[in-house]
Design a protein around this motif. Structure first.
Motif, PDB file in Angstrom:
ATOM      1  N   GLU A  19       0.851  -1.183   0.000  1.00 27.51           N
ATOM      2  CA  GLU A  19       0.000   0.000   0.000  1.00 27.51           C
ATOM      3  C   GLU A  19       0.894   1.242   0.000  1.00 27.51           C
ATOM      4  O   GLU A  19       1.967   1.252   0.613  1.00 27.51           O
ATOM      5  CB  GLU A  19      -0.904   0.003   1.231  1.00 27.51           C
ATOM      6  CG  GLU A  19      -1.906  -1.134   1.283  1.00 27.51           C
ATOM      7  CD  GLU A  19      -3.051  -0.957   0.305  1.00 27.51           C
ATOM      8  OE1 GLU A  19      -3.350   0.207  -0.052  1.00 27.51           O
ATOM      9  OE2 GLU A  19      -3.653  -1.962  -0.104  1.00 27.51           O
ATOM     10  N   GLN A  41      -2.809   9.289  -5.252  1.00 25.90           N
ATOM     11  CA  GLN A  41      -3.908   8.338  -5.103  1.00 25.90           C
ATOM     12  C   GLN A  41      -4.759   8.298  -6.372  1.00 25.90           C
ATOM     13  O   GLN A  41      -5.171   9.339  -6.891  1.00 25.90           O
ATOM     14  CB  GLN A  41      -4.761   8.711  -3.899  1.00 25.90           C
ATOM     15  CG  GLN A  41      -3.985   8.673  -2.576  1.00 25.90           C
ATOM     16  CD  GLN A  41      -3.405   7.312  -2.284  1.00 25.90           C
ATOM     17  OE1 GLN A  41      -4.152   6.332  -2.128  1.00 25.90           O
ATOM     18  NE2 GLN A  41      -2.076   7.215  -2.216  1.00 25.90           N
ATOM     19  N   LYS A  93      -4.006  -3.791  -6.891  1.00 27.43           N
ATOM     20  CA  LYS A  93      -5.118  -4.059  -5.966  1.00 27.43           C
ATOM     21  C   LYS A  93      -6.458  -4.094  -6.683  1.00 27.43           C
ATOM     22  O   LYS A  93      -7.246  -5.031  -6.487  1.00 27.43           O
ATOM     23  CB  LYS A  93      -5.132  -2.993  -4.871  1.00 27.43           C
ATOM     24  CG  LYS A  93      -6.248  -3.185  -3.845  1.00 27.43           C
ATOM     25  CD  LYS A  93      -6.194  -2.114  -2.781  1.00 27.43           C
ATOM     26  CE  LYS A  93      -7.319  -2.299  -1.755  1.00 27.43           C
ATOM     27  NZ  LYS A  93      -7.292  -1.247  -0.713  1.00 27.43           N
ATOM     28  N   SER A 113       0.342   0.555  -7.392  1.00 26.83           N
ATOM     29  CA  SER A 113      -0.348   0.004  -6.230  1.00 26.83           C
ATOM     30  C   SER A 113      -1.837  -0.135  -6.511  1.00 26.83           C
ATOM     31  O   SER A 113      -2.468  -1.150  -6.154  1.00 26.83           O
ATOM     32  CB  SER A 113      -0.109   0.890  -5.004  1.00 26.83           C
ATOM     33  OG  SER A 113      -0.693   0.347  -3.850  1.00 26.83           O
ATOM     34  N   TYR A 114      -2.409   0.870  -7.178  1.00 27.82           N
ATOM     35  CA  TYR A 114      -3.826   0.800  -7.547  1.00 27.82           C
ATOM     36  C   TYR A 114      -4.080  -0.362  -8.508  1.00 27.82           C
ATOM     37  O   TYR A 114      -5.027  -1.150  -8.326  1.00 27.82           O
ATOM     38  CB  TYR A 114      -4.272   2.114  -8.182  1.00 27.82           C
ATOM     39  CG  TYR A 114      -5.657   2.031  -8.776  1.00 27.82           C
ATOM     40  CD1 TYR A 114      -6.779   2.254  -7.988  1.00 27.82           C
ATOM     41  CD2 TYR A 114      -5.839   1.694 -10.120  1.00 27.82           C
ATOM     42  CE1 TYR A 114      -8.059   2.143  -8.516  1.00 27.82           C
ATOM     43  CE2 TYR A 114      -7.117   1.588 -10.654  1.00 27.82           C
ATOM     44  CZ  TYR A 114      -8.216   1.802  -9.856  1.00 27.82           C
ATOM     45  OH  TYR A 114      -9.474   1.675 -10.377  1.00 27.82           O
TER      46      TYR A 114
END
Length: 608
Positions: A380, A386, A435, A431-432
């Motif tokens: 994360e 983000q 996931k 990371s996005y």
């Protein structure tokens, strides 16, 4: 920095008591004897006057770095570490610890919540007389970094944090106050080992000049090296003067594309072998030039520091060529330069900005993933940018569009911040994907992320001619038109959707290509108008911002370097300045470029 700085450091050193010097020890991070999985980053040398170590593990903890340090006196010392929290949220991911002789320091560094470089007190430590072992242990794999470690017997002796004043302390405690090591005298000193600088050095050397080629990284090629991985663009096969481009072809390792995960495709070894095969070239890798000596309006010598050992070297020359991209040598020498966009009123260019500003094309840090036979995860990254279902970059690898700058950052003095912003975008997006698009990316791992920024635009050094949009689009053929350029007028700007979701923090670019016919760049764009013995080749030549959008690609820059090498030969042969090659010896210079003869048959002995 001028020569007077090290002279002041020399005076300062002589005022120190020997006992005091023995009670203070400075360990530069970049000088660790075993860097392990850490990397040496010198991109901010012009700000910090130092390199540093960084744990660039792409989310995987890197191997420890270690070194041996001798203390003339054993006993209790107070210890400070110069570091920063590069992405505080409220604390960032760059955590690391240090050990002394196998004993770990309690404090975790790199997570202070403060983004600026500073000295952090690590407590008192017992050091043995003689050899001691220092170890740096990465805790995250996400770019923790440190500049230096300082030991003193006095707790009140916290080192100064001002970069210029700290330079004096570095020189004193590293034993550099006696001045740099003399390397020799050269006909041409080329600073910058990208495609432009490497081509200039080869061209001049093959004409018989004694050349020093100075590069501040361990490999040649600049943006085309395995460290940055940008492919060569521009054409060499539609030349008005086909002789230009021969050396570029030698250095060209094919077209691996941008950000290819196979580092060998960029031909680092091949480039170095070509240079080392030239007996007239003295190659100096890992050497960052940051001082000049002037004699009136001429450069007399440059001072470079090894980015790992910190040893300093002095190169004296008759002529110098700034191939740094940033115009670093010209800036240090006081050359006139521009940075940013001119206005329409100033240049008359239809593509110019309505109002002059500091906007520059950005810097890219490319990346690539590879599919494995097994699934993997990724941490994360709350400290990164983000992403969301509404906006993310659904790609397995980067291309040129991953770019930060656009006037939000200064590409020279905020190079570290630009690179770090790019990393926050890369890691946050990855990371996005891992996931939220797990099925698509579950077997993909980050194979490579560039930690060296690939710059496009910074300073442009001014020559006797400033190339404009009209010169390009009208195809003006000046008497000294030499290098043939073919690339579009390619001026990047933030992608509109990226701006919508990351206003003021853009990291993704767009462009509109304005196609042009092959045109020539005048020789007068390749030398400084106010520094008498300074050439330039590459993206820092004399153009407007608009014209730069076409001249900046690397095959074109390489041909500029070739032309500079030939011009330096003519200047040296006739005991002339770069300007006098145009005013008095243009026929000889153009004759070399136009001649169908093999360049090696041309007389190479100076005729002064």
């Amino acid at each position: 920095m001028k020569r007077i700085l090290w002279m002041f450091g020399l005076l300062l050193a002589f005022t120190q008591v020997n006992l005091q010097a023995q009670d203070r020890v400075l360990v530069e991070a970049e000088s660790f004897q075993n860097t392990g999985g850490w990397v040496i980053d010198q991109q901010s040398f012009d700000v910090l006057y130092s390199s540093y170590l960084m744990a660039h593990g792409m989310g995987r903890v890197v191997e420890d770095a270690s070194t041996k340090v001798n203390f003339e006196k054993g006993g209790t010392y107070h210890m400070w570490v110069r570091t920063k929290d590069w992405a505080p949220y409220p604390t960032g991911p760059g955590a690391f610890k240090l050990s002394i002789n196998g004993r770990e320091i309690d404090q975790v560094f790199g997570q202070s919540g403060i983004i600026d470089w500073d000295w952090y007190y690590a407590g008192s430590v017992d050091m043995k007389k003689g050899e001691n072992t220092l170890t740096a242990k990465d805790l995250s794999g996400f770019n923790g970094r440190f500049d230096a470690i300082y030991f003193s017997t006095s707790k009140e002796d916290k080192p100064i944090n001002d970069n210029e004043k700290l330079l004096m302390l570095r020189k004193e405690l590293l034993g550099l106050t006696d001045g740099p090591e003399e390397i020799g005298e050269f006909d041409l000193v080329v600073v910058g080992g990208g495609i432009a600088g490497t081509s200039a050095a080869i061209s001049a050397a093959r004409m018989g000049l004694k050349v020093a080629l100075i590069q501040n990284r361990p490999v040649l090629g600049g943006n085309n090296s395995s460290e940055i991985r940008v492919h060569l663009m521009g054409r060499v096969d539609v030349n008005h003067y086909p002789k230009l481009g021969r050396i570029v072809r030698e250095l060209d390792n094919g077209d691996p594309g941008n950000g290819n995960p196979d580092e060998k495709r960029y031909g680092d070894d091949r480039k170095e072998q070509i240079v080392k095969a030239e007996p007239n070239i003295s190659l100096h890798l890992n050497t960052h030039v940051y001082e000049v000596e002037m004699d009136g309006n001429s450069i007399k010598a440059v001072i470079g520091r090894d980015i790992a050992t910190n040893q300093e070297y002095r190169f004296e020359g008759t002529y110098f060529s700034d191939c740094t991209g940033d115009g670093t040598l010209g800036f240090l020498a006081g050359a006139e330069y521009r940075m940013g966009r001119e206005s329409k009123e100033e240049t008359g260019e239809s593509l110019a900005a309505d109002t002059a500003d500091d906007f520059t094309l950005g810097t890219s840090n490319l990346w690539a993933s590879l599919e494995k036979d097994y699934p993997s995860d990724f941490p994360e990254t709350p400290w990164a940018l983000q992403f969301s279902d509404e906006y993310h970059i659904d790609e397995h690898k980067a291309d040129w569009q991953w770019e930060t700058g656009f006037g939000n950052f200064n590409t020279i003095y905020e190079a570290e911040a630009i690179r770090d912003h790019n990393l926050r975008a890369i890691y946050g997006n990855w990371s996005y994907l891992k996931k939220e698009k797990a099925e698509k990316y579950k077997n993909n791992e980050l194979a490579w992320v560039s930690y060296i920024g690939g710059k496009r635009e910074s300073r442009r050094l001014m020559g006797d001619h400033v190339l404009t949009q009209m010169d390009i689009q009208d195809g003006v053929m000046y008497p000294d038109g030499s290098v043939t350029a073919t690339w579009t007028i390619d001026l990047h700007f933030p992608d509109a959707k990226n701006s919508k979701y990351f206003e003021g923090e853009e990291f993704f670019a767009a462009t509109k290509h304005i196609r042009v016919k092959p045109y020539t760049i005048p020789y007068r764009c390749l030398y400084s108008r106010n520094i008498d013995n300074l050439y330039m080749a590459g993206r820092n030549i004399s153009t407007t911002h608009v014209a730069f959008g076409s001249t900046r690609v690397m095959r074109t820059c390489g041909m500029m370097g070739e032309a500079v090498g030939y011009a330096a030969y003519v200047a040296n042969r006739n005991n002339a300045s770069p300007r006098e090659v145009y005013t008095r010896h243009l026929d000889e210079f153009m004759g070399i470029i136009e001649s169908p003869l093999n360049i090696y048959t041309y007389p190479t002995l100076p005729n002064k």
